[in-house]
Write a protein that holds these residues in place. Structure first.
Motif: not given
Length: 414
Positions: A251-268, A340-351
């Protein structure tokens, strides 16, 4: 009770300026540990240049090479280590008992009331202080009065779990008063009461707006960007390993890409036995993940493979949603990210959103954070009512497009 092993997390800085810092985690394994660690890395404004993940299901070994992003806040490396250690299971066996109990605990919610005279960039300046102090915004209500004053209600949690102490609360208010200067009228911080329940949700989005914001399909503009679509590639190989399914991701590199992939794996409910995160080459990032289902078997079923690949592609192409719409006579900026299924939202979005708006010189009349549920997931939604400016007349289609573009690029780190 288990006893944490501090040497389970090691942070070694590069020998030369500009060299990456190596973060090594060596501890008992738990479901979604890689996601939890990458979330903390993202929260501290760090960028993973490459990494290795290895586990036998009981013990894991993770190495991440990280560097601060140019626009990141000051990095408190000792605090980062403590946060990473707290995310790791205890080294006491059996560790799953503590893991289960700790996963059920929630940080208490505190209410921060900031009343001040309004000015450009004020919301971002407050948000920046909170990020530097490792205070996470869970909900928010910003209200501007007709006489040019603003009341900010921040419902926050503390990454250091120290807000129960008077010193921590006083230090937070002192830092905010210092950055606001003469504009600050009052600043109060206390444990949130029943008023927090009233901020759990907001008025439902109009259906046409929700359909546009949460749609899975690419827009016409995005579909015409062949480079972006081509870059989101996920392939499945069940022949290379006798016990694991290999996922090859590009994928084109972007902020949080690795987190998004691992988050999806965790939720699945996908378990990663081994993973290699390659360095970025010509703006592209590749990952090789050897995975299994929770029952320890490979993913053989074609429909399951297609569903996982489709979900991963969606998260790589649409990790965040940004759009501008009309809310009566006002112009509203909407930003959404999956929870996330754990209820956590993505960090630093509002910032990051307030960084973009401050850079553009756009004032926020009001803002709020809430949750919105669709058929398959929950979303965290940020809503900003924007003030018109001569540089960005909000009635202009081009001005709106420029705002969306700048906000999206800031969020994606482009």
């Amino acid at each position: 009770m288990g006893i944490h092993w501090d040497d389970g997390v090691l942070i070694e800085h590069g020998k030369k300026t500009g060299d990456p810092t190596v973060v090594t985690v060596n501890c008992p394994d738990k479901a979604g540990l890689g996601c939890d660690l990458c979330r903390i890395i993202l929260e501290f404004g760090l960028y993973v240049t490459r990494g290795d993940i290895s586990t036998d299901g009981k013990w894991c070994y993770i190495v991440l090479w990280v560097v601060p992003r140019p626009s990141s806040l000051r990095i408190d490396w000792e605090s980062l280590k403590n946060r990473l250690v707290s995310a790791c299971p205890s080294c006491m066996i059996p560790f799953f008992v503590e893991q289960q109990s700790s996963s059920c605990s929630h940080s208490p919610i505190y209410l921060l009331k900031v009343f001040c005279v309004d000015r450009k960039g004020l919301l971002h300046d407050v948000t920046k202080v909170l990020c530097e102090l490792e205070l996470s915004i869970q909900r928010l209500k910003v209200m501007t009065t007709p006489d040019g004053k603003v009341l900010d209600l921040f419902f926050i949690t503390d990454g250091l779990d120290l807000l129960h102490t008077k010193q921590r609360r006083d230090n937070t208010c002192e830092n905010l008063s210092k950055i606001l200067g003469e504009y600050c009228i009052s600043c109060e911080l206390q444990l949130a009461g029943p008023e927090y329940e009233g901020q759990q949700a907001f008025t439902s989005l109009p259906q046409p707006v929700a359909d546009e914001l949460f749609r899975c399909e690419l827009s016409e503009k995005e579909s015409s960007d062949a480079t972006k679509v081509k870059s989101a590639v996920v392939t499945v190989d069940n022949f290379l390993s006798p016990a694991h399914t290999l996922l090859q991701i590009q994928c084109i590199d972007q902020k949080g890409l690795i987190y998004d992939i691992l988050r999806t794996s965790k939720d699945c409910d996908i378990q990663i036995a081994y993973g290699r995160i390659s360095s970025t080459a010509k703006g592209y990032r590749t990952m090789d993940l050897f995975i299994q289902k929770t029952d320890g078997k490979k993913i053989i079923d074609h429909e399951s493979q297609e569903a996982l690949c489709s979900r991963l592609k969606e998260e790589m192409l649409h990790p965040l949603r940004v759009m501008i719409t009309s809310r009566g006579p006002d112009t509203e900026l909407l930003v959404a990210n999956p929870v996330e299924l754990s209820g956590k939202g993505r960090p630093r979005v509002f910032h990051d959103v307030t960084v973009a708006l401050k850079t553009l010189g756009i004032c926020v009349f009001s803002a709020e954070i809430g949750r919105h549920s669709t058929s398959d997931r929950e979303w965290e939604v940020y809503r900003f009512l924007l003030d018109d400016t001569p540089k960005f007349p909000l009635a202009s289609k081009q001005a709106r497009s420029d705002i969306v573009d700048r906000v999206k690029k800031t969020l994606m780190g482009w």
